[in-house]
Motif scaffolding. Sequence first.
Motif, PDB file in Angstrom:
ATOM      1  N   CYS A  53      64.919  60.702 -59.895  1.00  0.00           N
ATOM      2  CA  CYS A  53      66.369  60.856 -59.888  1.00  0.00           C
ATOM      3  C   CYS A  53      66.891  61.013 -58.467  1.00  0.00           C
ATOM      4  O   CYS A  53      66.257  61.642 -57.619  1.00  0.00           O
ATOM      5  CB  CYS A  53      66.759  62.079 -60.718  1.00  0.00           C
ATOM      6  N   LYS A  54      68.055  60.466 -58.212  1.00  0.00           N
ATOM      7  CA  LYS A  54      68.666  60.518 -56.883  1.00  0.00           C
ATOM      8  C   LYS A  54      69.556  61.745 -56.680  1.00  0.00           C
ATOM      9  O   LYS A  54      69.858  62.102 -55.558  1.00  0.00           O
ATOM     10  CB  LYS A  54      69.482  59.245 -56.637  1.00  0.00           C
ATOM     11  N   PHE A  55      69.981  62.393 -57.746  1.00  0.00           N
ATOM     12  CA  PHE A  55      70.756  63.640 -57.675  1.00  0.00           C
ATOM     13  C   PHE A  55      71.957  63.519 -56.740  1.00  0.00           C
ATOM     14  O   PHE A  55      72.256  64.442 -55.973  1.00  0.00           O
ATOM     15  CB  PHE A  55      69.865  64.790 -57.217  1.00  0.00           C
TER      16      PHE A  55
ATOM     17  N   SER B 282      59.838  62.835 -61.621  1.00  0.00           N
ATOM     18  CA  SER B 282      61.260  62.509 -61.551  1.00  0.00           C
ATOM     19  C   SER B 282      61.514  61.388 -60.559  1.00  0.00           C
ATOM     20  O   SER B 282      60.896  61.312 -59.500  1.00  0.00           O
ATOM     21  CB  SER B 282      62.074  63.732 -61.145  1.00  0.00           C
TER      22      SER B 282
ATOM     23  N   ASN C 111      65.511  61.481 -65.166  1.00  0.00           N
ATOM     24  CA  ASN C 111      66.279  60.547 -64.346  1.00  0.00           C
ATOM     25  C   ASN C 111      67.717  60.508 -64.855  1.00  0.00           C
ATOM     26  O   ASN C 111      68.146  59.556 -65.484  1.00  0.00           O
ATOM     27  CB  ASN C 111      65.657  59.146 -64.371  1.00  0.00           C
ATOM     28  N   SER C 112      68.418  61.617 -64.590  1.00  0.00           N
ATOM     29  CA  SER C 112      69.819  61.735 -65.002  1.00  0.00           C
ATOM     30  C   SER C 112      70.675  61.753 -63.747  1.00  0.00           C
ATOM     31  O   SER C 112      70.861  62.809 -63.124  1.00  0.00           O
ATOM     32  CB  SER C 112      70.031  63.006 -65.834  1.00  0.00           C
ATOM     33  N   PRO C 113      71.201  60.636 -63.340  1.00  0.00           N
ATOM     34  CA  PRO C 113      71.827  60.505 -62.024  1.00  0.00           C
ATOM     35  C   PRO C 113      73.115  61.296 -61.843  1.00  0.00           C
ATOM     36  O   PRO C 113      73.538  61.527 -60.709  1.00  0.00           O
ATOM     37  CB  PRO C 113      72.104  59.004 -61.919  1.00  0.00           C
TER      38      PRO C 113
ATOM     39  N   SER D 106      66.359  61.325 -69.305  1.00  0.00           N
ATOM     40  CA  SER D 106      67.253  60.418 -68.585  1.00  0.00           C
ATOM     41  C   SER D 106      68.482  60.122 -69.424  1.00  0.00           C
ATOM     42  O   SER D 106      68.379  59.627 -70.545  1.00  0.00           O
ATOM     43  CB  SER D 106      66.514  59.118 -68.248  1.00  0.00           C
TER      44      SER D 106
END
Length: 431
Positions: free
Chosen positions: A242-244, A240, A221-223, A200
């Motif tokens: 993450c919202k991507f 994960s 979790n790297s948005p 993240s």
Amino acid sequence: MMIVKKIDSVPCRMASSATFSRFFPQNLQPPLPFCPPDGGAGNDVNDEKVVESEKKFMEFVNRLLMNCESTSVVNEFCLICRKSASCQKFGLSLWMSLVLPRGVQVLNILVDGYTNFPQFEVFPSEIFTCKTLVVLKLHGWLGLKLPKGLCLPNLKVLHLHTLTLLGDNTGWLLSSCCPLLDDLVIDGVELFDVGLIDFSSPSLTRLAWGQGSLGGKVVLNSPNLEYLEYAGDLYPLLSSNCKFKFLLKAILALENKNMPHDHDANQFCQFISEMRNLESFGLFGDSLQCLYQAGHLLPEFINLTRLELSTVRDLYSKDFETLLKSTPNLKVLVCYLSPLKMYDDMHLHFSAKERPLCLNQYLREVEIKSFFIIPNYGFDLVRYLLKHGAVLQKMSIHVATTEMPENWSSSAREKLNKFSKCSKNCKIMLI
């Protein structure tokens, strides 16, 4: 062993700068490029030449680094060693100890060779605490011990390939260890006793996560990711959250010995449902099967214009159509076909109901790779796409190497030529 790029801006007593590819102080002229022969075992003359070349090369690099002023700066150090067994002999650890304190910004080391056990004495652990590094690329059958105070405050690019990393179970928190990291590649890396691995990071925009053993729990979790590539087991992805939102390109290649449970397949669908803004998507290995198991949960990829598909199991026609219906603006479709004998008698039977929107309005280019005369479903796929691709302009069929177009039987050619084309402008190319 040879240096293939350069050491830039290395001020020394004889000149203001030294660059391997352009200019050298008079007393630091490099020997001829040294490349150990692949064979020739037992040839005493060649062996002596190799030993002499190694000696000259080592002397040259030693003089280059040791003759520099203590305050000089090494901006970039790039090196290739063709044999990992030679690392210690060439003194790479010494060279690293000379380079790291001199403000090095780019460190690119490739050790091309295999040994039974990774070597842990080659590089100092200070590599992971160098405050000046901006680009760090390590590739080779080597081992590194992660220090407790792992900190690369200015690092923006980190590529790790075929390495073994040992930790102390304190974890690897990307956002605190590498707060500026933008590009991360981890491929074929074995991690032991590292603890929690947290990818993240708000700064991370590119992540390529390949084969290897991460040896612990993984958090992703790297948005702000724009590019994601993953090859491996399904389950690390399921953690994960993450919202991507900014993800534009993704390549997923799942490899599972057994088909996942429906619950896991549903979770995988929920995982990719966060990738609604994708423009390019690649699904390989068992990725398609996971989607097919939870086809009713497929999201609609409004922005997707390029789709690449490959499967190691059955290609089901109804699920293939369902996937196309979820990509209404698709322009380029690439399909990799499986040559396995188990598919020889398999046919694709497509639905007679409403066709996917992309076939009617947007799909302009199709590539079919690894095309075999047998199995039959390759022809079925070609027939379907030609029949319903209303605006199709080009279809490239990459024939398997054992069946070049000129060797096709006349019946196979006739079969292909008789397929009706919805788009009269479509050109078929056999490659």
